[in-house]
Design a protein around this motif. Structure first.
Motif, PDB file in Angstrom:
ATOM      1  N   SER A  44       0.817  -1.222   0.000  1.00 57.26           N
ATOM      2  CA  SER A  44       0.000   0.000   0.000  1.00 57.26           C
ATOM      3  C   SER A  44       0.848   1.268   0.000  1.00 57.26           C
ATOM      4  O   SER A  44       0.484   2.268  -0.610  1.00 57.26           O
ATOM      5  N   ARG A  45       1.989   1.250   0.660  1.00 54.41           N
ATOM      6  CA  ARG A  45       2.821   2.450   0.724  1.00 54.41           C
ATOM      7  C   ARG A  45       3.377   2.812  -0.651  1.00 54.41           C
ATOM      8  O   ARG A  45       3.429   3.989  -1.024  1.00 54.41           O
ATOM      9  N   ALA A  46       3.749   1.804  -1.442  1.00 55.44           N
ATOM     10  CA  ALA A  46       4.329   2.073  -2.758  1.00 55.44           C
ATOM     11  C   ALA A  46       3.281   2.248  -3.844  1.00 55.44           C
ATOM     12  O   ALA A  46       3.442   3.080  -4.745  1.00 55.44           O
ATOM     13  N   LEU A  47       2.186   1.481  -3.758  1.00 62.87           N
ATOM     14  CA  LEU A  47       1.213   1.461  -4.849  1.00 62.87           C
ATOM     15  C   LEU A  47      -0.120   2.106  -4.495  1.00 62.87           C
ATOM     16  O   LEU A  47      -0.969   2.272  -5.373  1.00 62.87           O
ATOM     17  N   GLY A  48      -0.308   2.474  -3.228  1.00 65.58           N
ATOM     18  CA  GLY A  48      -1.557   3.093  -2.822  1.00 65.58           C
ATOM     19  C   GLY A  48      -2.627   2.076  -2.465  1.00 65.58           C
ATOM     20  O   GLY A  48      -2.476   0.875  -2.680  1.00 65.58           O
ATOM     21  N   THR A  49      -3.712   2.590  -1.923  1.00 64.40           N
ATOM     22  CA  THR A  49      -4.820   1.712  -1.517  1.00 64.40           C
ATOM     23  C   THR A  49      -5.964   1.720  -2.520  1.00 64.40           C
ATOM     24  O   THR A  49      -6.812   0.829  -2.499  1.00 64.40           O
ATOM     25  N   GLU A  50      -6.012   2.724  -3.386  1.00 65.28           N
ATOM     26  CA  GLU A  50      -7.033   2.784  -4.441  1.00 65.28           C
ATOM     27  C   GLU A  50      -6.314   2.731  -5.786  1.00 65.28           C
ATOM     28  O   GLU A  50      -5.537   3.621  -6.112  1.00 65.28           O
ATOM     29  N   ARG A  51      -6.560   1.683  -6.556  1.00 61.76           N
ATOM     30  CA  ARG A  51      -5.854   1.490  -7.811  1.00 61.76           C
ATOM     31  C   ARG A  51      -6.863   1.317  -8.951  1.00 61.76           C
ATOM     32  O   ARG A  51      -7.912   0.694  -8.755  1.00 61.76           O
ATOM     33  N   GLU A  52      -6.539   1.860 -10.102  1.00 62.05           N
ATOM     34  CA  GLU A  52      -7.443   1.769 -11.245  1.00 62.05           C
ATOM     35  C   GLU A  52      -6.655   1.522 -12.516  1.00 62.05           C
ATOM     36  O   GLU A  52      -5.578   2.079 -12.717  1.00 62.05           O
ATOM     37  N   GLY A  53      -7.178   0.664 -13.352  1.00 66.92           N
ATOM     38  CA  GLY A  53      -6.552   0.342 -14.628  1.00 66.92           C
ATOM     39  C   GLY A  53      -7.502  -0.471 -15.474  1.00 66.92           C
ATOM     40  O   GLY A  53      -8.721  -0.301 -15.389  1.00 66.92           O
ATOM     41  N   SER A  54      -6.948  -1.367 -16.255  1.00 66.21           N
ATOM     42  CA  SER A  54      -7.755  -2.147 -17.190  1.00 66.21           C
ATOM     43  C   SER A  54      -7.413  -3.621 -17.097  1.00 66.21           C
ATOM     44  O   SER A  54      -6.477  -4.026 -16.416  1.00 66.21           O
ATOM     45  N   GLY A  55      -8.179  -4.410 -17.810  1.00 65.17           N
ATOM     46  CA  GLY A  55      -7.941  -5.838 -17.935  1.00 65.17           C
ATOM     47  C   GLY A  55      -8.643  -6.329 -19.187  1.00 65.17           C
ATOM     48  O   GLY A  55      -9.464  -5.627 -19.772  1.00 65.17           O
ATOM     49  N   VAL A  56      -8.311  -7.557 -19.598  1.00 66.94           N
ATOM     50  CA  VAL A  56      -8.866  -8.115 -20.820  1.00 66.94           C
ATOM     51  C   VAL A  56      -9.486  -9.473 -20.503  1.00 66.94           C
ATOM     52  O   VAL A  56      -8.852 -10.318 -19.855  1.00 66.94           O
ATOM     53  N   VAL A  57     -10.704  -9.689 -20.964  1.00 62.81           N
ATOM     54  CA  VAL A  57     -11.391 -10.959 -20.733  1.00 62.81           C
ATOM     55  C   VAL A  57     -10.789 -12.008 -21.654  1.00 62.81           C
ATOM     56  O   VAL A  57     -10.836 -11.876 -22.885  1.00 62.81           O
ATOM     57  N   ILE A  58     -10.199 -13.071 -21.062  1.00 60.25           N
ATOM     58  CA  ILE A  58      -9.552 -14.114 -21.868  1.00 60.25           C
ATOM     59  C   ILE A  58     -10.268 -15.458 -21.771  1.00 60.25           C
ATOM     60  O   ILE A  58     -10.007 -16.359 -22.572  1.00 60.25           O
ATOM     61  N   ARG A  59     -11.119 -15.613 -20.787  1.00 60.32           N
ATOM     62  CA  ARG A  59     -12.004 -16.767 -20.663  1.00 60.32           C
ATOM     63  C   ARG A  59     -13.300 -16.243 -20.071  1.00 60.32           C
ATOM     64  O   ARG A  59     -13.372 -15.096 -19.640  1.00 60.32           O
ATOM     65  N   ASP A  60     -14.327 -17.081 -20.034  1.00 61.21           N
ATOM     66  CA  ASP A  60     -15.608 -16.648 -19.489  1.00 61.21           C
ATOM     67  C   ASP A  60     -15.436 -16.174 -18.046  1.00 61.21           C
ATOM     68  O   ASP A  60     -15.130 -16.972 -17.159  1.00 61.21           O
ATOM     69  N   GLY A  61     -15.583 -14.866 -17.813  1.00 61.65           N
ATOM     70  CA  GLY A  61     -15.481 -14.312 -16.469  1.00 61.65           C
ATOM     71  C   GLY A  61     -14.076 -14.172 -15.940  1.00 61.65           C
ATOM     72  O   GLY A  61     -13.888 -13.763 -14.789  1.00 61.65           O
ATOM     73  N   LEU A  62     -13.066 -14.482 -16.748  1.00 61.91           N
ATOM     74  CA  LEU A  62     -11.676 -14.422 -16.300  1.00 61.91           C
ATOM     75  C   LEU A  62     -10.972 -13.257 -16.982  1.00 61.91           C
ATOM     76  O   LEU A  62     -10.911 -13.181 -18.213  1.00 61.91           O
ATOM     77  N   VAL A  63     -10.416 -12.361 -16.180  1.00 68.92           N
ATOM     78  CA  VAL A  63      -9.805 -11.135 -16.683  1.00 68.92           C
ATOM     79  C   VAL A  63      -8.299 -11.180 -16.447  1.00 68.92           C
ATOM     80  O   VAL A  63      -7.836 -11.404 -15.326  1.00 68.92           O
TER      81      VAL A  63
END
Length: 322
Positions: A44-63
């Motif tokens: 948390s100290r290096a990356l924070g407690t609130e993080r936002e970005g993206s992801g890609v669905v590669i299987r049903d429901g799996l990002v």
């Protein structure tokens, strides 16, 4: 980052007429991720407690995403291109590649994308890097390099992909190749050259690094082999070699007498001059728990320190379920 801040100028967005596949359909497979990490988490100290970005669905429901977005997350929200919000949880983190997997805890209604042949992607190939949210959040560009990338946090990708122009929200963004398939996951932005002639690049982890470990990650939550030795230090390189920039609190290096500002002269007898050499030498010492002998340079000469390494994941909060 707000929606307005993320919007890409029109001239940098992919032009549908220049691609042989439906680019909007490809970008519909990319989702937005928001995660909350406890304040007492190791990262948390290096990356924070609130993080936002993206992801890609590669299987049903799996990002598929980049691991730092969801490491130690206690809550994750997945937002699809059509605005549906579904909770998720961290299924797996692979410390070696940097990939992370998120399992949706509800129906996403998003078809998976096909994984491409990232090993065959040639320098100069047209690609686009897309964050969640559609064409307004995508940058069209080219693959400009593929070479080893060594990170200061004990990380090395031997064949990282580098694309330009750079995407302003690179974390977890999907790299789409000329055939409409997923070629990699965005990890970092880097600057090359000098002021006035600077080129900003994105470093992307290629998906061919995922294929050998995917089944282990899905079934076990980690790769089914012993963990690499981890020292708990952050290092930088310059014209004189490698130096210790900082130390993970309570980590193996700090506990064994390594200091910020030390210069690393050798690892287990092997001279190191850059980060890639250093990490390869550390990992050659065995598995987590192995003793790693460092020769350190200080103002008054040099000294040798024996660091009893650890498994990095033992310092992290683990998902509540698998």
């Amino acid at each position: 980052m707000s929606k307005d801040e993320l919007d890409i100028p029109e001239h940098l967005r992919p032009d549908p007429s220049e691609w042989s596949f439906d680019i909007d359909d490809a970008m519909a497979r990319i989702v937005t991720l928001r995660s909350h990490v406890p304040a007492d988490a190791f990262t948390s100290r290096a990356l924070g407690t609130e993080r936002e970005g993206s992801g890609v669905v590669i299987r049903d429901g799996l990002v598929l995403t980049i691991g730092y977005l969801v490491t130690e997350a206690e809550a994750i929200w997945i937002t699809t291109a059509d605005g549906r919000v579904v909770p998720g949880h961290t299924l797996a983190i692979d410390q070696e590649t940097g990939f992370g997997l998120v399992q949706a805890l509800g129906k996403l209604g998003v078809a998976p994308i096909e994984l491409g042949d990232s090993e065959a992607l040639r320098i100069g190939a047209p690609v686009f890097l897309a964050a969640g949210g559609g064409r307004a959040h995508a940058v069209s560009g080219k693959l400009v390099a593929r070479q080893p990338f060594a990170g200061y946090w004990e990380y090395l990708v031997e064949d990282a992909l580098f694309t330009a122009p750079a995407h302003p929200s690179w974390g977890g963004a999907g790299l789409i190749g000329p055939d409409g398939k997923l070629m990699g996951i965005g990890s970092l932005v880097l600057q090359q050259g000098e002021e006035g002639r600077r080129l900003d690049l994105n470093m992307v982890v290629p998906v061919h690094r995922l294929s050998p470990v995917l089944n282990d990650l899905v079934t076990l939550g980690r790769v089914n082999r012993p963990a690499r030795p981890w020292l708990g230090l952050y290092a930088t390189e310059d014209d004189e070699g490698v130096a210790i920039a900082s130390l993970a609190p309570g980590g193996p290096a700090e506990n064994c007498g390594v200091r910020t500002g030390d210069r690393v002269l050798s690892v287990d007898g092997a001279v190191v001059t850059d980060l890639a050499e250093m990490w390869r030498a550390v990992w050659a010492c065995g598995q987590a728990g192995a003793t790693v002998k460092l020769k350190l340079g200080r103002q008054r000469g040099s000294r040798e320190v024996a660091v009893v390494s650890a498994d990095r994941t033992s310092f992290l909060k683990h998902p509540r379920m698998h």
